[in-house]
Scaffold this motif. Structure first.
Motif, PDB file in Angstrom:
ATOM      1  N   ARG A   1       2.908  -6.936   9.117  1.00  0.00           N
ATOM      2  CA  ARG A   1       2.165  -5.910   9.861  1.00  0.00           C
ATOM      3  C   ARG A   1       2.623  -5.861  11.322  1.00  0.00           C
ATOM      4  NH1 ARG A   1      -3.653  -7.618   7.276  1.00  0.00           N
ATOM      5  NH2 ARG A   1      -3.633  -6.263   5.444  1.00  0.00           N
TER       6      ARG A   1
ATOM      7  N   ARG B   1      -1.045 -14.800   3.762  1.00  0.00           N
ATOM      8  CA  ARG B   1      -1.782 -14.121   4.837  1.00  0.00           C
ATOM      9  C   ARG B   1      -1.040 -14.252   6.175  1.00  0.00           C
ATOM     10  NH1 ARG B   1      -6.368 -10.870   3.925  1.00  0.00           N
ATOM     11  NH2 ARG B   1      -7.296 -11.674   5.842  1.00  0.00           N
TER      12      ARG B   1
ATOM     13  N   LYS C   1       0.832  -1.200   0.000  1.00  0.00           N
ATOM     14  CA  LYS C   1       0.000   0.000   0.000  1.00  0.00           C
ATOM     15  C   LYS C   1       0.875   1.261   0.000  1.00  0.00           C
ATOM     16  CE  LYS C   1      -3.804  -2.454   2.343  1.00  0.00           C
ATOM     17  NZ  LYS C   1      -4.615  -2.554   3.580  1.00  0.00           N
TER      18      LYS C   1
ATOM     19  N   GLY D   1      -5.580   1.386   9.619  1.00  0.00           N
ATOM     20  CA  GLY D   1      -5.721   2.210   8.417  1.00  0.00           C
ATOM     21  C   GLY D   1      -4.395   2.572   7.770  1.00  0.00           C
TER      22      GLY D   1
ATOM     23  N   TYR E   1      -6.963   6.264   1.301  1.00  0.00           N
ATOM     24  CA  TYR E   1      -5.634   5.728   1.655  1.00  0.00           C
ATOM     25  C   TYR E   1      -4.982   5.049   0.445  1.00  0.00           C
ATOM     26  CZ  TYR E   1      -2.793   2.003   4.058  1.00  0.00           C
ATOM     27  OH  TYR E   1      -1.839   1.113   4.475  1.00  0.00           O
TER      28      TYR E   1
ATOM     29  N   THR F   1      -5.152  -8.369  10.327  1.00  0.00           N
ATOM     30  CA  THR F   1      -5.560  -7.079   9.766  1.00  0.00           C
ATOM     31  C   THR F   1      -5.179  -5.911  10.670  1.00  0.00           C
ATOM     32  OG1 THR F   1      -7.417  -8.192   8.688  1.00  0.00           O
ATOM     33  CG2 THR F   1      -7.560  -5.795   8.884  1.00  0.00           C
TER      34      THR F   1
ATOM     35  N   LEU G   1     -16.279  -4.334   0.655  1.00  0.00           N
ATOM     36  CA  LEU G   1     -16.282  -3.561   1.907  1.00  0.00           C
ATOM     37  C   LEU G   1     -17.042  -2.247   1.764  1.00  0.00           C
ATOM     38  CD1 LEU G   1     -12.517  -4.080   2.898  1.00  0.00           C
ATOM     39  CD2 LEU G   1     -14.512  -5.289   3.789  1.00  0.00           C
TER      40      LEU G   1
HETATM   41  P1  IDP Z   1      -7.367  -7.558   5.197  1.00  0.00           P
HETATM   42  O1  IDP Z   1      -6.650  -6.426   4.484  1.00  0.00           O
HETATM   43  O2  IDP Z   1      -6.538  -8.090   6.341  1.00  0.00           O
HETATM   44  O3  IDP Z   1      -7.854  -8.637   4.259  1.00  0.00           O
HETATM   45  P2  IDP Z   1     -10.114  -6.510   5.363  1.00  0.00           P
HETATM   46  O4  IDP Z   1     -11.091  -6.768   6.463  1.00  0.00           O
HETATM   47  O5  IDP Z   1     -10.400  -7.103   4.013  1.00  0.00           O
HETATM   48  O6  IDP Z   1      -8.672  -6.944   5.916  1.00  0.00           O
HETATM   49  O7  IDP Z   1     -10.002  -4.939   5.241  1.00  0.00           O
HETATM   50  C1  IDP Z   1      -9.333  -4.346   4.154  1.00  0.00           C
HETATM   51  C2  IDP Z   1      -8.524  -3.183   4.647  1.00  0.00           C
HETATM   52  O8  IDP Z   1      -9.415  -2.197   5.166  1.00  0.00           O
HETATM   53  C3  IDP Z   1      -7.581  -3.477   5.805  1.00  0.00           C
HETATM   54  O9  IDP Z   1      -6.340  -4.039   5.401  1.00  0.00           O
HETATM   55  C4  IDP Z   1      -7.404  -2.116   6.406  1.00  0.00           C
HETATM   56  O10 IDP Z   1      -6.471  -1.321   5.675  1.00  0.00           O
HETATM   57  C5  IDP Z   1      -8.799  -1.513   6.229  1.00  0.00           C
HETATM   58  N1  IDP Z   1      -9.610  -1.695   7.438  1.00  0.00           N
HETATM   59  C6  IDP Z   1     -10.173  -2.827   7.889  1.00  0.00           C
HETATM   60  N2  IDP Z   1     -10.850  -2.626   9.040  1.00  0.00           N
HETATM   61  C7  IDP Z   1     -10.703  -1.316   9.313  1.00  0.00           C
HETATM   62  C8  IDP Z   1     -11.156  -0.467  10.363  1.00  0.00           C
HETATM   63  O11 IDP Z   1     -11.826  -0.908  11.313  1.00  0.00           O
HETATM   64  N3  IDP Z   1     -10.800   0.850  10.294  1.00  0.00           N
HETATM   65  C9  IDP Z   1     -10.044   1.358   9.283  1.00  0.00           C
HETATM   66  N4  IDP Z   1      -9.587   0.600   8.276  1.00  0.00           N
HETATM   67  C10 IDP Z   1      -9.906  -0.716   8.287  1.00  0.00           C
END
Ligand code: IDP
Length: 148
Positions: free
Chosen positions: A102, A85, A9, A110, A64, A91, A52
């Motif tokens: 991570r 993963r 990213k 975020g 972002y 996440t 999402l």
């Molecule tokens: P992942 O990237 O681990 O697969 P996802 O749930 O698919 O997780 O979410 C995609 C992306 O959205 C995350 O990597 C993160 O950057 C962002 N994200 C997920 N949950 C939140 C949140 O609660 N607040 C802000 N950003 C979030």
């Protein structure tokens, strides 16, 4: 052989983590099949994260992803989706184990540095979206040193 879509990213690119991240996937034994640095437009980022779209953080997430260039990659190997993963970590960086990308390099959800496909089916969709012209078909000469 299984493939996954990995994207560094904009924060990962700005923080100079591209080489480190590529190195972790390479050293594991996975093969790089596609690689490009690109800036994406808002509709493209919205398409990538369409599942999402109802989440409260969706707009911030899209802001972002379009805030700078990203490094889009395709990696290939046995169980590369699930193992990718694990290499990436949970996440939320507060829940990511040390030793994961991570866990080692991120603090906030975020700004969590990297994306990786969460299923083989989604990997296929994401690779088709990000690499519409296909990837590079080659096999590492180390293959027999990695696979029995
Ligand atoms: P992942 O990237 O681990 O697969 P996802 O749930 O698919 O997780 O979410 C995609 C992306 O959205 C995350 O990597 C993160 O950057 C962002 N994200 C997920 N949950 C939140 C949140 O609660 N607040 C802000 N950003 C979030």
């Amino acid at each position: 052989m299984e493939q996954t879509f990995i994207m560094i990213k904009p924060d990962g690119v700005q923080r100079g983590l591209v080489g480190e991240i590529i190195s972790r996937f390479e050293k594991k034994g996975f093969s790089l099949k596609g690689l490009k640095l690109m800036s994406v437009e808002r509709p493209f980022a919205e398409k990538h994260y369409e599942e999402l779209s109802s989440k409260p953080f969706f707009e911030g997430l899209v802001d972002y992803i379009i805030s700078g260039p990203v490094a889009a990659m395709v990696w290939e190997g046995k169980n590369v989706v699930a193992t990718g993963r694990k290499i990436i970590g949970a996440t939320k960086p507060s829940e990511s184990d040390p030793g994961t990308i991570r866990g080692d390099f991120a603090v906030e959800v975020g700004r969590n540095v990297i994306h990786g496909s969460d299923s083989v089916e989604n990997a296929k969709k994401e690779i088709a979206l990000w690499f519409p012209d296909g990837t590079v078909n080659w096999q590492s000469s180390l293959h027999s040193w990695i696979y029995e």
